[in-house]
Scaffold this motif. Structure first.
Motif, short mmCIF file in Angstrom:
data_model
loop_
_atom_site.label_atom_id
_atom_site.label_comp_id
_atom_site.label_asym_id
_atom_site.label_seq_id
_atom_site.Cartn_x
_atom_site.Cartn_y
_atom_site.Cartn_z
N ALA A 73 0.83 -1.21 0.00
CA ALA A 73 0.00 0.00 0.00
C ALA A 73 0.86 1.26 0.00
O ALA A 73 0.52 2.27 -0.62
CB ALA A 73 -0.94 0.00 1.21
N ALA A 74 1.99 1.19 0.71
CA ALA A 74 2.88 2.36 0.79
C ALA A 74 3.46 2.72 -0.58
O ALA A 74 3.84 3.88 -0.80
CB ALA A 74 4.01 2.08 1.78
N ARG A 75 3.53 1.76 -1.49
CA ARG A 75 4.06 2.01 -2.83
C ARG A 75 2.97 2.33 -3.84
O ARG A 75 3.26 2.55 -5.03
CB ARG A 75 4.86 0.80 -3.31
N SER A 76 1.71 2.35 -3.38
CA SER A 76 0.60 2.54 -4.30
C SER A 76 0.05 3.96 -4.23
O SER A 76 0.45 4.77 -3.39
CB SER A 76 -0.52 1.54 -3.97
N GLU A 77 -0.88 4.24 -5.12
CA GLU A 77 -1.53 5.55 -5.14
C GLU A 77 -2.43 5.77 -3.93
O GLU A 77 -2.86 6.89 -3.66
CB GLU A 77 -2.36 5.69 -6.43
N ALA A 78 -2.72 4.69 -3.19
CA ALA A 78 -3.64 4.81 -2.06
C ALA A 78 -3.15 5.79 -1.01
O ALA A 78 -3.95 6.40 -0.29
CB ALA A 78 -3.87 3.43 -1.42
N ALA A 112 -7.81 5.71 2.28
CA ALA A 112 -7.63 4.79 1.15
C ALA A 112 -6.53 3.77 1.43
O ALA A 112 -6.62 2.62 1.00
CB ALA A 112 -7.30 5.58 -0.11
N ALA A 113 -5.51 4.19 2.18
CA ALA A 113 -4.42 3.26 2.49
C ALA A 113 -4.90 2.11 3.35
O ALA A 113 -4.56 0.94 3.11
CB ALA A 113 -3.28 4.00 3.18
N LEU A 114 -5.72 2.41 4.38
CA LEU A 114 -6.23 1.35 5.24
C LEU A 114 -7.18 0.44 4.47
O LEU A 114 -7.18 -0.78 4.67
CB LEU A 114 -6.93 1.94 6.46
#
Length: 485
Positions: free
Chosen positions: A130-135, A346-348
């Motif tokens: 998730a840390a590497r995504s657009e989220a 969005a990350a969660l």
């Protein structure tokens, strides 16, 4: 006994600091490493702990010093009494189930499973992705990520019987945990000052949410097999309530599960009175010898509003829940959640979706089922052997808790104090009653840490209970004095 080398250093330095004057300089990190024979990382961790406790301060480029202790000055906050006025609705104190405790006690009070029962590897990997995504830099839709909405809908749809329309993604609202969802549901479907029917005993967090909203709780007696339908029907008729909050599967605290027949009867009563059933499926992932079968899967006319949280089964740090509702009720719920939180991180959401869609998720749930069964049986065995005066009406088929009836003369507060003095933290059952308690109860969580200590916990609880019972020794009749001659 110290839990780590860092704890040992903290304890030693606190003794030195207590004897030092304010402003005294501590030895350098290099000196402390040599003195305590520890690594620089361990020493730095101990120093950060002491800085966080406010007893030392770091001056970059100079060193670490004993912090000057300022004399506390009493502040007058009396003006706030007039500014705030009396609270419209008094909020209950947090339940004892939320207490944090030291690592060296036997904790049977918490409502959360131990870390060993969580999919830690999956969660860590999901956070990394998730840390590497657009989220991490995007704002999701108010109702939630479409993919996560679809997952919640499909989970309920897989058990929908023939003739009942499966929920779709647009029926789902993603929430920041079930607690906020309960507040939203009570506010939108019930309203301040209006009655809400609730099982008794029931989840203390639901009572907290009701108090926050100002909802009037109407208790419906319930046990391991659920409520009496006649009581429910009568309460709807007498109060005009338009909602009933219930946990048909693995109720917190009793662990009870409704039969299919009772579920159908309750659905019929709810429909007849034109009301809502607020179904809290908090333990969906914690079946042991039975599976959770939500009533929402058997009803598609909008009378059931379904709530399922992932916080306990995925991670306490992933506060994500899904709510399934249909019709105008869903629109009103979405408007309220948007006003309260605007959207869920969005990350969660991405982390939650990542975890539950991994093939290893179902493997993990099968493992949890076996571990919960072992833990449950160990605690039941310990209580039957060492605390026979406790009464367990039914061994739960799922969930995280045992609900024990105690002798009526038990002093619950004394019992909790006595057990805590012996290193066992327990939760008195009073918190789970929306009105006066119907007896003396304990809720014991068998999913906590250190299940190997359950036998010792049972012994301590039994001894504390025995100490409160009247002496069983026979009364010896003393001879009476003879009359004077």
């Amino acid at each position: 006994m110290y839990n780590s080398s860092s704890d040992r250093i903290v304890s030693a330095l606190r003794e030195r600091i207590a004897a030092a004057s304010a402003g005294a300089q501590l030895p350098s990190t290099r000196q402390l490493v040599a003195e305590f024979e520890a690594s620089p990382v361990t020493v730095q961790k101990a120093l950060r702990t002491l800085i966080g406790q406010g007893v030392i301060e770091s001056r970059p480029g100079v060193g670490t010093f004993v912090r000057a202790i300022r004399t506390a000055r009493p502040n007058d906050y009396g003006w706030q009494t007039a500014a705030l006025g009396s609270p419209q609705h008094r909020i209950p104190d947090s339940s004892s189930a939320l207490r944090t405790t030291p690592n060296d006690v036997i904790a049977l009070h918490s409502g959360y499973p131990d870390k060993e029962l969580l999919p830690e590897r999956l969660v860590r990997a999901a956070f990394t992705r998730a840390a590497r995504s657009e989220a991490v830099v995007s704002r999701p839709p108010t109702a939630g990520l479409p993919e996560l909405q679809s997952w919640f809908a499909s989970e309920l749809g897989t058990i929908t019987p023939a003739g009942v329309t499966s929920p779709v993604a647009s029926d789902v609202v993603v929430l920041p945990g079930s607690q906020s969802g309960l507040s939203t549901l009570f506010r939108t479907l019930v309203g301040a000052g209006r009655p809400l029917l609730i099982e008794s005993p029931s989840y203390w967090g639901a009572m907290l949410a009701a108090a926050q909203v100002g909802v009037q709780l109407i208790p419906i007696p319930s046990g391991p097999r659920g409520p009496n339908p006649d009581d429910l029907d009568r309460a709807f008729a007498q109060t005009g309530a338009r909602a009933f909050y219930a946990q048909p599967n693995f109720t917190n605290p009793t662990g009870g599960q409704w039969s299919a027949e009772l579920g159908d009867t309750v659905l019929g009563i709810v429909r007849e009175h034109g009301a809502f059933l607020i179904e809290d499926d908090w333990a969906h992932d914690f079946g042991i010898t039975a599976n959770s079968v939500p009533l929402a899967a058997r009803e598609d006319s909008g009378h059931v509003v379904y709530l399922r949280s992932l916080t306990k089964s995925v991670s306490p740090s992933v506060r994500v829940a899904g709510l399934v509702a249909r019709g105008p009720a869903r629109d009103r719920i979405l408007a309220d959640t948007g006003a309260q939180a605007m959207y869920v991180s969005a990350a969660l959401q991405a982390v939650a979706l990542d975890v539950v869609t991994q093939p290893a998720w179902h493997t993990h749930l099968r493992s949890v089922r076996q571990q919960l069964k072992s833990r449950r049986d160990m605690l039941v065995t310990a209580l039957r052997e060492y605390a026979p005066s406790t009464h367990l009406e039914a061994v739960p088929h799922g969930g995280l808790n045992l609900w024990l009836r105690l002798p009526d003369e038990t002093n619950l507060h004394q019992l909790t104090r006595d057990c805590e003095a012996q290193g066992v933290i327990i939760a008195a059952g009073d918190d789970w009653f929306p009105a006066e308690p119907a007896g003396r109860y304990l809720r014991l969580n068998y999913s906590g840490p250190n299940p190997g200590a359950f036998a010792n916990a049972g012994r301590i609880i039994g001894e504390a209970l025995d100490a409160q019972q009247p002496s069983q020794r026979p009364v010896v009749n003393q001879p009476t004095a003879s009359a004077p001659s």
